[in-house]
Structure formats: C-alpha cells, structure tokens
Design a protein around this motif. Sequence first.
Motif, PDB file in Angstrom:
ATOM      1  N   ARG A   5       0.902  -0.821   0.436  1.00  0.00           N
ATOM      2  CA  ARG A   5       0.072  -0.425  -0.074  1.00  0.00           C
ATOM      3  C   ARG A   5       1.107   1.400   0.016  1.00  0.00           C
TER       4      ARG A   5
ATOM      5  N   LYS B 177       1.654   5.116  -1.022  1.00  0.00           N
ATOM      6  CA  LYS B 177       1.391   6.052  -1.487  1.00  0.00           C
ATOM      7  C   LYS B 177       2.309   6.974  -2.138  1.00  0.00           C
TER       8      LYS B 177
ATOM      9  N   ASP C 144      -0.786  11.534  -2.014  1.00  0.00           N
ATOM     10  CA  ASP C 144      -1.379  10.727  -1.371  1.00  0.00           C
ATOM     11  C   ASP C 144      -1.577  11.059   0.849  1.00  0.00           C
TER      12      ASP C 144
ATOM     13  N   PRO D 267      -5.856  10.008  -0.709  1.00  0.00           N
ATOM     14  CA  PRO D 267      -6.489   9.077  -1.192  1.00  0.00           C
ATOM     15  C   PRO D 267      -7.286   9.357  -2.121  1.00  0.00           C
ATOM     16  N   GLY D 268      -8.370  10.631  -2.017  1.00  0.00           N
ATOM     17  CA  GLY D 268      -9.179  11.037  -3.472  1.00  0.00           C
ATOM     18  C   GLY D 268      -8.364  11.313  -4.495  1.00  0.00           C
TER      19      GLY D 268
ATOM     20  N   SER E   2      -5.266  10.926  -4.653  1.00  0.00           N
ATOM     21  CA  SER E   2      -4.532   9.917  -5.906  1.00  0.00           C
ATOM     22  C   SER E   2      -5.760   8.928  -7.173  1.00  0.00           C
ATOM     23  N   LEU E   3      -7.140   8.623  -6.088  1.00  0.00           N
ATOM     24  CA  LEU E   3      -7.737   7.936  -6.847  1.00  0.00           C
ATOM     25  C   LEU E   3      -8.845   9.145  -8.271  1.00  0.00           C
TER      26      LEU E   3
ATOM     27  N   ILE F 253      -5.399   4.814  -5.814  1.00  0.00           N
ATOM     28  CA  ILE F 253      -4.898   4.629  -4.557  1.00  0.00           C
ATOM     29  C   ILE F 253      -3.310   4.365  -4.747  1.00  0.00           C
ATOM     30  N   TYR F 254      -3.050   3.220  -4.435  1.00  0.00           N
ATOM     31  CA  TYR F 254      -1.777   2.631  -4.359  1.00  0.00           C
ATOM     32  C   TYR F 254      -0.989   2.504  -5.873  1.00  0.00           C
TER      33      TYR F 254
ATOM     34  N   VAL G 271      -9.556   0.948  -9.082  1.00  0.00           N
ATOM     35  CA  VAL G 271      -9.159   1.726  -8.217  1.00  0.00           C
ATOM     36  C   VAL G 271      -7.978   1.224  -6.864  1.00  0.00           C
TER      37      VAL G 271
ATOM     38  N   GLU H 141      -3.211   1.823  -8.818  1.00  0.00           N
ATOM     39  CA  GLU H 141      -2.838   2.932 -10.020  1.00  0.00           C
ATOM     40  C   GLU H 141      -2.909   2.261 -11.278  1.00  0.00           C
TER      41      GLU H 141
END
Length: 332
Positions: free
Chosen positions: A74, A76, A80, A87-88, A90-91, A97-98, A184, A187
């Motif tokens: 996980r 970041k 992130d 996280p949002g 990045s998404l 997220i990762y 999700v 990446e």
Amino acid sequence: MSAEPGIADIVLAGGGVKGIGHVGALASLERAGFRFPRVAGTSAGSIVGALLAAGMSTGRMLEVMAKLDWSRFRDKSGRDRIPVLGPGLSLWLENGIYEGAYLMEWLGEQLEQLGVRTFADLRQRDDAGSALSGDQAYKLVVMASDITRGELVRLPWDYRDRYGLDPDAQLVVDAVRASMSIPVFFEPVRLERADGSASTLVDGGLLSNFPIDVFDRADGRTPRWPTFGLTLLPRLPAGNVQIFPWLGAFNRGLPHFLECVITTTVVGRDQGHLSKPWVAARTIAIETASAGVVDFDLGPTAQTALYDSGAAAADSFLAGWDWEAYLARFRS
C-alpha cells in the motif's frame, strides 16, 4: 498413452494476498516430483508464476514471502499523504489509490537474482510437438485487461500483434504490475504502442481470473501432459464476503450492490469454467477464507495457514488424480 513423468503446466488464479496458498500447493506438487515447463497467472498468480518460471523453488518462495513487509504494497505517492484529501486526489488524478512501485522493486530484485529481467530470459525451445507459435514460446504468460481496447491481453504473447512491440525486450515486472493492478486500489499501467498511442492496463482478473484453457491444444492432438489449475476465490454467492470483507460487511444498499458487481466480474466467468467437469477434474481449489484479497496486514500465523491450506488441497487432489483416466474421459 502416458504423460511424461512429473510434468504439468500450471495456471495460477488471482486472489491478492490469498496467493500465499499457491506456494503451498506448488510445494506439494514439487514433492510429488512435478516440474512445470509453462506457467500462466493472473494478478497474484502472475507474481507467484513469475518467480516459479524464473526458477525459484517453493522453499525459497516461502522464505522470501515470510520476510516480505506486505503493508508496503500500500505505497502512497506524495499527494496521498495529504490529510483526508490525499487518497481521493490520487484516485481522481491517477485512477488508483496506491502506486504499486514497491511490488515492482521487490519482484524485480527477486527476478534479477535469478537471472531474469526481460521476457527474452524466459524464452524456451520446445521442438517436440508444441502447438504454440513462436511468440508464445515462453515459460510465463500473464493476463491483463486492456480497458482502452476492451479486451483481455496475454503477455508476452500479445505484445507484437496488439502493440507492435518486441516481446523479448519487455520487462517481466511491467507485465506482472499490469496483471495485478486491482482497479481503484492500484494505479493502472500505461502501455505505449510502437505507433505512439497508448493503452491502459488493469488487473487481468477483470476478464480472466482463472485462464485454465490458456495452454489447451487447439490442433486436435492429445496433450503431452496435463495442465493443473490452482484457484483461490470461493464460489458465489456464499463466498462473497471472503473476497472483499470490507464491502461484505454491508448486507444491503449500494455497498452490497457494489460487492455483488465486483465479485461477479472477478469470479463469474471462472464459475462457468469450474462447472464443466473437464475443468473441475484438473483444478486444485484452495480454501482461503482466512484472508481477504487486499488484507496486507496479514500476520505470520494467517500466512502459514494459507500456505498449509494450499499444500493440503494439492495433496488431496493428487491422491485422486489419474492422468490416463482423465485422457480417456475428456480427451479421447
């Protein structure tokens, strides 16, 4: 007709952290004297498959995975780490997220120690009756989903025809990174074609989590040896919550609906395969209820339980396996 003693192609299904069960099952098959000329995998299966195809023993795999800091999967990016919004962002900006960079670093290091970097290092000659073409003459093939083209791709097999790329020159870790890009969560991977255009690749499990038929002969000849499939995910609907427990905690509303959509996408095609007796007869189903797909905080006891479950499943399978009977019933 008899199969060559101790030879089988292997197909490893996806399942995230549950993939530790693959190592236990492969260890059982190794103890029974099997070797594996070709390996196919999706997602977690592509990670274990890459190590297996590169020549790593299952004993060494167990040692390496016991020392692995699973929480680092996980990983970041800088954005992130922004409180609450990271996280949002990045998404929204990266579609995941990762980053998945730690996986590439760790796997690349393991493969380089085994003398493997590009798919050229996994090329193999098979002049004695193979039905595979020249661009399929590799020890490893991994599944990824090309969401730009809307199709399943088999790497390195499809590099040349789909993207105009030399398969021998492609990095093994790049293909594996694409195969395990859970939408999700991680990446996606951008793959540039020779003409300058690009495709977005995500987890192969989106379209084929258990590609059991990838090595099946299509020329009408009797197979020289079996293909064994190793599955990790439960049958639906009873096993929904075993795949993504964080969604399975809800039994109604949008989260429950999303759980059903995601698990059907990942497992539905495979359930259709497993309902066929000629597929079920060569499949080792590993019980993995003790872990979720993205349970990267799994402790040593739970990891050992997954490994032992894989070994027990393979032992049970081999006790009833009969290659001659399989040929007579399904390949005659």
